[in-house]
Design an enzyme around this catalytic site. Structure first.
Site, PDB file in Angstrom:
ATOM      1  N   SER A  62       2.384  -2.373   9.046  1.00  0.00           N
ATOM      2  CA  SER A  62       2.225  -3.736   8.496  1.00  0.00           C
ATOM      3  C   SER A  62       2.559  -3.737   7.006  1.00  0.00           C
ATOM      4  CB  SER A  62       0.796  -4.256   8.727  1.00  0.00           C
ATOM      5  OG  SER A  62      -0.153  -3.618   7.880  1.00  0.00           O
ATOM      6  N   LYS A  63       2.152  -2.694   6.292  1.00  0.00           N
ATOM      7  CA  LYS A  63       2.407  -2.638   4.850  1.00  0.00           C
ATOM      8  C   LYS A  63       3.872  -2.295   4.556  1.00  0.00           C
ATOM      9  CE  LYS A  63      -1.680  -3.779   3.445  1.00  0.00           C
ATOM     10  NZ  LYS A  63      -1.880  -5.025   2.662  1.00  0.00           N
TER      11      LYS A  63
ATOM     12  N   SER B 294       0.846  -1.199   0.000  1.00  0.00           N
ATOM     13  CA  SER B 294       0.000   0.000   0.000  1.00  0.00           C
ATOM     14  C   SER B 294       0.876   1.243   0.000  1.00  0.00           C
ATOM     15  CB  SER B 294      -0.871   0.005   1.261  1.00  0.00           C
ATOM     16  OG  SER B 294      -1.510   1.255   1.428  1.00  0.00           O
TER      17      SER B 294
ATOM     18  N   TYR C  31      -1.475  -0.070  10.526  1.00  0.00           N
ATOM     19  CA  TYR C  31      -1.713  -0.486   9.133  1.00  0.00           C
ATOM     20  C   TYR C  31      -0.489  -0.131   8.278  1.00  0.00           C
ATOM     21  CZ  TYR C  31      -3.771  -0.825   4.444  1.00  0.00           C
ATOM     22  OH  TYR C  31      -4.010  -1.147   3.129  1.00  0.00           O
TER      23      TYR C  31
HETATM   24  P1  NAP Z   1     -11.643  -5.755   0.876  1.00  0.00           P
HETATM   25  O1  NAP Z   1     -12.532  -5.396  -0.263  1.00  0.00           O
HETATM   26  O2  NAP Z   1     -12.021  -5.374   2.254  1.00  0.00           O
HETATM   27  O3  NAP Z   1     -11.393  -7.346   0.801  1.00  0.00           O
HETATM   28  C1  NAP Z   1     -10.533  -7.934   1.738  1.00  0.00           C
HETATM   29  C2  NAP Z   1     -10.353  -9.401   1.416  1.00  0.00           C
HETATM   30  O4  NAP Z   1      -9.444  -9.966   2.387  1.00  0.00           O
HETATM   31  C3  NAP Z   1     -11.653 -10.181   1.516  1.00  0.00           C
HETATM   32  O5  NAP Z   1     -11.673 -11.166   0.517  1.00  0.00           O
HETATM   33  C4  NAP Z   1     -11.568 -10.819   2.904  1.00  0.00           C
HETATM   34  O6  NAP Z   1     -12.244 -12.061   3.011  1.00  0.00           O
HETATM   35  C5  NAP Z   1     -10.078 -11.068   3.016  1.00  0.00           C
HETATM   36  N1  NAP Z   1      -9.651 -11.203   4.413  1.00  0.00           N
HETATM   37  C6  NAP Z   1      -9.754 -10.278   5.405  1.00  0.00           C
HETATM   38  N2  NAP Z   1      -9.283 -10.779   6.559  1.00  0.00           N
HETATM   39  C7  NAP Z   1      -8.899 -12.059   6.291  1.00  0.00           C
HETATM   40  C8  NAP Z   1      -8.326 -13.088   7.063  1.00  0.00           C
HETATM   41  N3  NAP Z   1      -8.079 -12.942   8.377  1.00  0.00           N
HETATM   42  N4  NAP Z   1      -8.040 -14.257   6.453  1.00  0.00           N
HETATM   43  C9  NAP Z   1      -8.310 -14.431   5.153  1.00  0.00           C
HETATM   44  N5  NAP Z   1      -8.833 -13.507   4.356  1.00  0.00           N
HETATM   45  C10 NAP Z   1      -9.131 -12.321   4.923  1.00  0.00           C
HETATM   46  O7  NAP Z   1     -10.184  -5.146   0.656  1.00  0.00           O
HETATM   47  P2  NAP Z   1      -9.415  -4.691  -0.671  1.00  0.00           P
HETATM   48  O8  NAP Z   1      -9.593  -3.244  -0.832  1.00  0.00           O
HETATM   49  O9  NAP Z   1      -9.736  -5.597  -1.780  1.00  0.00           O
HETATM   50  O10 NAP Z   1      -7.913  -4.915  -0.177  1.00  0.00           O
HETATM   51  C11 NAP Z   1      -7.110  -5.978  -0.661  1.00  0.00           C
HETATM   52  C12 NAP Z   1      -5.656  -5.678  -0.287  1.00  0.00           C
HETATM   53  O11 NAP Z   1      -5.270  -4.427  -0.866  1.00  0.00           O
HETATM   54  C13 NAP Z   1      -5.432  -5.544   1.214  1.00  0.00           C
HETATM   55  O12 NAP Z   1      -4.203  -6.127   1.573  1.00  0.00           O
HETATM   56  C14 NAP Z   1      -5.400  -4.041   1.416  1.00  0.00           C
HETATM   57  O13 NAP Z   1      -4.671  -3.666   2.562  1.00  0.00           O
HETATM   58  C15 NAP Z   1      -4.727  -3.587   0.133  1.00  0.00           C
HETATM   59  N6  NAP Z   1      -4.997  -2.181  -0.181  1.00  0.00           N
HETATM   60  C16 NAP Z   1      -6.276  -1.726  -0.347  1.00  0.00           C
HETATM   61  C17 NAP Z   1      -6.482  -0.375  -0.604  1.00  0.00           C
HETATM   62  C18 NAP Z   1      -7.860   0.210  -0.767  1.00  0.00           C
HETATM   63  O14 NAP Z   1      -8.009   1.453  -0.814  1.00  0.00           O
HETATM   64  N7  NAP Z   1      -8.908  -0.587  -0.875  1.00  0.00           N
HETATM   65  C19 NAP Z   1      -5.393   0.480  -0.710  1.00  0.00           C
HETATM   66  C20 NAP Z   1      -4.106  -0.020  -0.564  1.00  0.00           C
HETATM   67  C21 NAP Z   1      -3.924  -1.351  -0.297  1.00  0.00           C
HETATM   68  P3  NAP Z   1     -13.759 -12.201   3.586  1.00  0.00           P
HETATM   69  O15 NAP Z   1     -14.573 -11.076   3.023  1.00  0.00           O
HETATM   70  O16 NAP Z   1     -14.184 -13.555   3.053  1.00  0.00           O
HETATM   71  O17 NAP Z   1     -13.690 -12.185   5.079  1.00  0.00           O
END
Ligand code: NAP
Length: 254
Positions: free
Chosen positions: A161-162, A145, A158
């Site tokens: 961790s990243k 991130s 957060y």
């Molecule tokens: P999201 O829509 O909230 O989806 C998160 C996914 O992670 C879901 O499939 C969820 O599964 C799974 N998950 C959460 N906790 C878990 C656990 N303990 N064990 C296994 N699976 C788990 O998030 P996203 O935006 O797609 O984010 C994906 C990645 O991109 C993350 O690492 C996030 O930090 C990173 N990121 C996101 C953004 C942003 O703005 N969205 C920006 C920078 C980085 P369930 O729903 O089945 O529980």
């Protein structure tokens, strides 16, 4: 031109958001895919069905990626169903919506963030690498991130961790190069998923995104999945240890 035909991919957090977009795009590119869900069983079933329309094997399993035992089982399930594991996308992660000043951040909150966002990445890679060494190659793509690059006030656990994910990516890239295992991370900025939408869909959040992102809007999940696919493909054969910024120009660092 990009083809993952004959490749076996393991994608964590494939039930929603970026992971779900990656599952579908990888299947479209010809890969067999195993992915996990944690809580969203129905969403996972839907992604599984949509991705299978491309004709490859796609299977979802339940796993808490913060647990070593669950990741061990997930990798075993991938190898049992797909015969191998060529690509792992360590994507599962969480972010806390509410601001959390450091003096109020509890040990439990710190530990949970590290468990789900950093230990999960170490642990899925730990169980994939022996297979990749045997197969004489592989691709590891942890999702970090912008928060890991510039820090994030009131979400410092957060960001930490990243930052850990970025350091892990760089360290592993040189450690695993001799096995032809390439390790590159995608570092998204704001992405319109369930994680960020509660902020982005407020008036203040939309204004903030338009102001801080030179492209004027947050990314879609598909716009993050594209660079992930590129890193998994033969087009990225000579890249390792890179952190690919996919943030609409909001954080410029190399
Ligand atoms: P999201 O829509 O909230 O989806 C998160 C996914 O992670 C879901 O499939 C969820 O599964 C799974 N998950 C959460 N906790 C878990 C656990 N303990 N064990 C296994 N699976 C788990 O998030 P996203 O935006 O797609 O984010 C994906 C990645 O991109 C993350 O690492 C996030 O930090 C990173 N990121 C996101 C953004 C942003 O703005 N969205 C920006 C920078 C980085 P369930 O729903 O089945 O529980």
């Amino acid at each position: 031109m990009i083809s993952l035909a004959g490749k076996a991919a393991l994608i964590t957090g494939g039930s929603r958001g970026i992971g779900a977009a990656a599952v579908k795009l990888f299947a479209q590119a010809g890969a067999d895919v195993v992915f996990n869900y944690h809580r969203s069983k129905e969403a996972a079933a839907q992604i599984e069905a949509e991705a299978r329309k491309h004709g490859t094997r796609v299977e979802a399993f339940k796993a808490d990626c913060g647990k070593m035992a669950d990741n061990k089982k997930l990798v075993e399930q991938c190898v049992a169903r797909l015969g191998r594991v060529d690509i792992v996308v360590a994507n599962a992660g969480v972010w806390n919506l509410e601001d959390l000043p450091i003096e109020k951040m509890s040990e439990a909150q710190w530990d949970e963030m590290m468990r789900v966002n950093l230990k999960s990445v170490y642990s899925i890679i730990h169980f994939c690498v022996p297979h990749m060494i045997k197969q004489k190659g592989g691709r590891i793509i942890p999702i970090s991130s912008t928060a890991g690059q510039r820090g994030e006030s009131f979400h410092t656990h957060y960001g930490a961790s990243k930052g850990g994910v970025i350091s892990l990516t760089k360290g592993l890239s040189t450690e695993l190069a001799r096995h032809n295992i390439l390790v590159n991370s995608v570092a998204p900025g704001w992405v319109a998923t369930d994680m960020s939408n509660p902020v982005l869909q407020t008036k203040a959040g939309a204004k903030m995104a338009a102001a801080v992102i030179p492209l004027g809007r947050p990314a879609t999940a598909e716009e993050i999945a594209g660079p992930i696919l590129f890193l998994a493909s033969d087009l990225a054969n000579f890249m390792t240890g890179e952190i690919i910024n996919v943030n609409g120009g909001s954080v410029l660092c190399g």
